[in-house]
Design a protein around this motif. Sequence first.
Motif, PDB file in Angstrom:
ATOM      1  N   ILE A 299      43.821  40.418  39.948  1.00 13.67           N
ATOM      2  CA  ILE A 299      43.159  40.922  41.150  1.00 13.67           C
ATOM      3  C   ILE A 299      43.647  42.344  41.392  1.00 13.67           C
ATOM      4  O   ILE A 299      44.843  42.639  41.239  1.00 13.67           O
ATOM      5  N   GLY A 300      42.747  43.237  41.787  1.00 14.83           N
ATOM      6  CA  GLY A 300      43.167  44.611  42.028  1.00 14.83           C
ATOM      7  C   GLY A 300      42.211  45.373  42.921  1.00 14.83           C
ATOM      8  O   GLY A 300      41.066  44.955  43.137  1.00 14.83           O
ATOM      9  N   GLN A 301      42.695  46.515  43.437  1.00 18.89           N
ATOM     10  CA  GLN A 301      41.859  47.379  44.271  1.00 18.89           C
ATOM     11  C   GLN A 301      40.841  48.127  43.415  1.00 18.89           C
ATOM     12  O   GLN A 301      39.773  48.504  43.895  1.00 18.89           O
ATOM     13  N   THR A 302      41.183  48.341  42.147  1.00 18.21           N
ATOM     14  CA  THR A 302      40.281  49.039  41.227  1.00 18.21           C
ATOM     15  C   THR A 302      40.078  48.176  39.985  1.00 18.21           C
ATOM     16  O   THR A 302      40.849  47.241  39.725  1.00 18.21           O
ATOM     17  N   VAL A 303      39.062  48.530  39.200  1.00 11.19           N
ATOM     18  CA  VAL A 303      38.797  47.802  37.957  1.00 11.19           C
ATOM     19  C   VAL A 303      39.993  47.914  37.017  1.00 11.19           C
ATOM     20  O   VAL A 303      40.418  46.936  36.396  1.00 11.19           O
ATOM     21  N   TYR A 304      40.557  49.121  36.928  1.00 15.30           N
ATOM     22  CA  TYR A 304      41.702  49.342  36.036  1.00 15.30           C
ATOM     23  C   TYR A 304      42.882  48.459  36.443  1.00 15.30           C
ATOM     24  O   TYR A 304      43.492  47.797  35.602  1.00 15.30           O
ATOM     25  N   GLU A 305      43.207  48.448  37.754  1.00 16.34           N
ATOM     26  CA  GLU A 305      44.343  47.651  38.230  1.00 16.34           C
ATOM     27  C   GLU A 305      44.115  46.166  37.978  1.00 16.34           C
ATOM     28  O   GLU A 305      45.032  45.454  37.528  1.00 16.34           O
ATOM     29  N   ALA A 306      42.897  45.699  38.229  1.00 15.35           N
ATOM     30  CA  ALA A 306      42.585  44.283  38.023  1.00 15.35           C
ATOM     31  C   ALA A 306      42.693  43.906  36.546  1.00 15.35           C
ATOM     32  O   ALA A 306      43.182  42.826  36.197  1.00 15.35           O
ATOM     33  N   GLU A 307      42.240  44.814  35.655  1.00 13.74           N
ATOM     34  CA  GLU A 307      42.284  44.527  34.219  1.00 13.74           C
ATOM     35  C   GLU A 307      43.734  44.496  33.713  1.00 13.74           C
ATOM     36  O   GLU A 307      44.100  43.642  32.902  1.00 13.74           O
ATOM     37  N   ILE A 308      44.563  45.424  34.210  1.00 10.17           N
ATOM     38  CA  ILE A 308      45.986  45.426  33.841  1.00 10.17           C
ATOM     39  C   ILE A 308      46.643  44.124  34.305  1.00 10.17           C
ATOM     40  O   ILE A 308      47.413  43.479  33.571  1.00 10.17           O
ATOM     41  N   ASN A 309      46.355  43.717  35.538  1.00 12.34           N
ATOM     42  CA  ASN A 309      46.926  42.472  36.073  1.00 12.34           C
ATOM     43  C   ASN A 309      46.445  41.250  35.300  1.00 12.34           C
ATOM     44  O   ASN A 309      47.202  40.292  35.104  1.00 12.34           O
ATOM     45  N   ALA A 310      45.177  41.276  34.853  1.00 11.78           N
ATOM     46  CA  ALA A 310      44.653  40.156  34.064  1.00 11.78           C
ATOM     47  C   ALA A 310      45.382  40.051  32.729  1.00 11.78           C
ATOM     48  O   ALA A 310      45.707  38.944  32.262  1.00 11.78           O
ATOM     49  N   GLY A 311      45.643  41.205  32.098  1.00 11.93           N
ATOM     50  CA  GLY A 311      46.388  41.200  30.839  1.00 11.93           C
ATOM     51  C   GLY A 311      47.799  40.670  31.026  1.00 11.93           C
ATOM     52  O   GLY A 311      48.306  39.888  30.213  1.00 11.93           O
ATOM     53  N   THR A 312      48.441  41.077  32.138  1.00  9.07           N
ATOM     54  CA  THR A 312      49.784  40.572  32.450  1.00  9.07           C
ATOM     55  C   THR A 312      49.754  39.066  32.674  1.00  9.07           C
ATOM     56  O   THR A 312      50.624  38.331  32.195  1.00  9.07           O
ATOM     57  N   ALA A 313      48.737  38.605  33.397  1.00 16.41           N
ATOM     58  CA  ALA A 313      48.592  37.164  33.664  1.00 16.41           C
ATOM     59  C   ALA A 313      48.397  36.390  32.362  1.00 16.41           C
ATOM     60  O   ALA A 313      48.948  35.298  32.183  1.00 16.41           O
ATOM     61  N   LEU A 314      47.613  36.954  31.441  1.00 12.83           N
ATOM     62  CA  LEU A 314      47.385  36.292  30.154  1.00 12.83           C
ATOM     63  C   LEU A 314      48.688  36.171  29.377  1.00 12.83           C
ATOM     64  O   LEU A 314      48.972  35.117  28.767  1.00 12.83           O
ATOM     65  N   LEU A 315      49.507  37.211  29.388  1.00  9.45           N
ATOM     66  CA  LEU A 315      50.797  37.156  28.689  1.00  9.45           C
ATOM     67  C   LEU A 315      51.706  36.082  29.298  1.00  9.45           C
ATOM     68  O   LEU A 315      52.377  35.346  28.578  1.00  9.45           O
ATOM     69  N   HIS A 316      51.716  35.993  30.624  1.00 11.40           N
ATOM     70  CA  HIS A 316      52.523  34.960  31.283  1.00 11.40           C
ATOM     71  C   HIS A 316      51.983  33.569  30.967  1.00 11.40           C
ATOM     72  O   HIS A 316      52.763  32.619  30.804  1.00 11.40           O
ATOM     73  N   ALA A 317      50.661  33.431  30.882  1.00  8.51           N
ATOM     74  CA  ALA A 317      50.063  32.134  30.540  1.00  8.51           C
ATOM     75  C   ALA A 317      50.482  31.706  29.139  1.00  8.51           C
ATOM     76  O   ALA A 317      50.826  30.546  28.898  1.00  8.51           O
ATOM     77  N   LYS A 318      50.495  32.645  28.198  1.00  4.71           N
ATOM     78  CA  LYS A 318      50.891  32.328  26.823  1.00  4.71           C
ATOM     79  C   LYS A 318      52.381  31.995  26.740  1.00  4.71           C
ATOM     80  O   LYS A 318      52.803  31.216  25.887  1.00  4.71           O
ATOM     81  N   GLU A 319      53.177  32.585  27.652  1.00  4.64           N
ATOM     82  CA  GLU A 319      54.607  32.261  27.694  1.00  4.64           C
ATOM     83  C   GLU A 319      54.821  30.806  28.084  1.00  4.64           C
ATOM     84  O   GLU A 319      55.739  30.149  27.583  1.00  4.64           O
ATOM     85  N   PHE A 320      53.991  30.317  29.014  1.00  2.00           N
ATOM     86  CA  PHE A 320      54.137  28.917  29.427  1.00  2.00           C
ATOM     87  C   PHE A 320      53.743  28.000  28.276  1.00  2.00           C
ATOM     88  O   PHE A 320      54.572  27.290  27.745  1.00  2.00           O
ATOM     89  N   HIS A 321      52.490  27.993  27.911  1.00  2.00           N
ATOM     90  CA  HIS A 321      52.047  27.306  26.698  1.00  2.00           C
ATOM     91  C   HIS A 321      50.572  27.604  26.482  1.00  2.00           C
ATOM     92  O   HIS A 321      49.846  27.987  27.393  1.00  2.00           O
ATOM     93  N   LYS A 322      50.130  27.434  25.266  1.00  2.00           N
ATOM     94  CA  LYS A 322      48.751  27.690  24.907  1.00  2.00           C
ATOM     95  C   LYS A 322      47.845  26.811  25.760  1.00  2.00           C
ATOM     96  O   LYS A 322      48.114  25.635  25.960  1.00  2.00           O
ATOM     97  N   GLY A 323      46.771  27.393  26.268  1.00  2.00           N
ATOM     98  CA  GLY A 323      45.851  26.633  27.106  1.00  2.00           C
ATOM     99  C   GLY A 323      46.133  26.744  28.592  1.00  2.00           C
ATOM    100  O   GLY A 323      45.454  26.119  29.399  1.00  2.00           O
ATOM    101  N   SER A 324      47.135  27.538  28.985  1.00  2.00           N
ATOM    102  CA  SER A 324      47.472  27.707  30.404  1.00  2.00           C
ATOM    103  C   SER A 324      46.585  28.761  31.055  1.00  2.00           C
ATOM    104  O   SER A 324      45.980  29.589  30.373  1.00  2.00           O
ATOM    105  N   SER A 325      46.553  28.730  32.374  1.00  2.00           N
ATOM    106  CA  SER A 325      45.869  29.765  33.151  1.00  2.00           C
ATOM    107  C   SER A 325      46.822  30.270  34.222  1.00  2.00           C
ATOM    108  O   SER A 325      47.418  29.468  34.947  1.00  2.00           O
ATOM    109  N   MET A 326      46.965  31.604  34.322  1.00  2.00           N
ATOM    110  CA  MET A 326      47.851  32.221  35.307  1.00  2.00           C
ATOM    111  C   MET A 326      47.084  33.281  36.075  1.00  2.00           C
ATOM    112  O   MET A 326      46.055  33.786  35.612  1.00  2.00           O
TER     113      MET A 326
END
Length: 433
Positions: A299-326
């Motif tokens: 989630i972000g105020q701009t498209v760029y911020e939201a996309e960066i946060n989505a990438g960070t969330a994806l990395l955290h999801a993969k840290e938990f286990h495959k198939g997670s959503s963060m």
Amino acid sequence: MKKIRLGLFGAEDSIEIMESVVSRYAEFSYISISYWRDEEIVEKLTKQTNDVDMWLFSGQIPYGFAKKWAGITQPMFYVPSSGSSLYKTLLHITYNQKIPFDQLSFDTFHPTELERVFQESEIAPKPLYLKHYEEEIHTDEVVNYHHELWITGKTLAAVTCLKNAQHELNKLGVPAFRVLPTQAAIVSTLALILQTHETMHFKDTQIAVQMIEFDTFSSLTKENFSTDEIYKIEIKMTEKLLEYTKKISGSLKSAGPGRFAIFTTHGILREMTKEFTVVPDFAILQLAGHDAVTCGIGIGQTVYEAEINAGTALLHAKEFHKGSSMVVLDDKTIVGPLGQPEQITYGYAPEHLQSLSEQTSLSIATLSKLESILRKIGKIEINAHDLAQHMSIMPRSARRILTELESKGLAQVVGEENPHPRGRPRKIYQIKL
């Protein structure tokens, strides 16, 4: 304009006062729920959690129980005990009952608030007996407080904000006077609710990016493993994702092999995931295998911020286990894994944990997760098995975290438990972050 569905919750007489005020506002529709015993609060709230947009409680006790239960995802407010209603009660006690103010016991009020009322009324003695509490407290505890003072002769009467406390005290022979919420306090709280609703509407229009990583090989077997089959799967996947994207009024773009980004709004994804508690509806994708899709929502105020946060969330999801959503929100708070009973909310880089991270070999994210887990379970003691479940890691990894904290003086063993008679005892650690 769509009305705000407001849930009114409290004692019956308080509900009547709240209804008389809320009914004047065109912005609200409301449902009213009254309760008598503390044990009824969660049960009655459970039945109505999906029928309101916001909650207004008559006081701190029902609000505190609802907050501790953590089953409500909508914003919650309570009507504070205000001076004017207390003035009225004190005036009645003075002129009709002739009871000295230093022989009264009070509950609920903040000490500074009660002292201010006494000063403004030019009442000489300061209030001596006050049961102040934050959030939830059982009514029995309030009743016992007033009763003990009365039977030992320290007080002649009680001033309470709780209807059932007044009822129980009267049964015990204690003169008890009730302070009801005032219309002015309700009006003030409703103004805050309207302001919060406007802020939420703004947040709902924020950009949200859902980054999805699809494991193409999960659908392949040795018999059908070929580049043509991979290409077919990716085409089918794209078609299904386009259907899903249409469902959430979004826009789809490819972000590399097996990875896609969907652009939509905060409000739509918040609703789709039920306040970021369940996995986005991937049933429409008709994928085989529960671990086929890993997802990060930003989630972000701009498209760029939201996309960066989505990438960070994806990395955290993969840290938990495959198939997670963060999820990573615009304030860098991380939520997830969605749909899991051990879901936690933690800060991405809280400053107060940086020095602790420097003292240990543990990352700030790990310490933040641990802090969030302790806050969620409501205690500072935990064993490696429970920590592993909450963090979705192996027990040996959880033991490594706890022993590292112990070696740096941030945890100590305070006991053992043996849930299985023939099993290995589990050390219980007290954490001191």
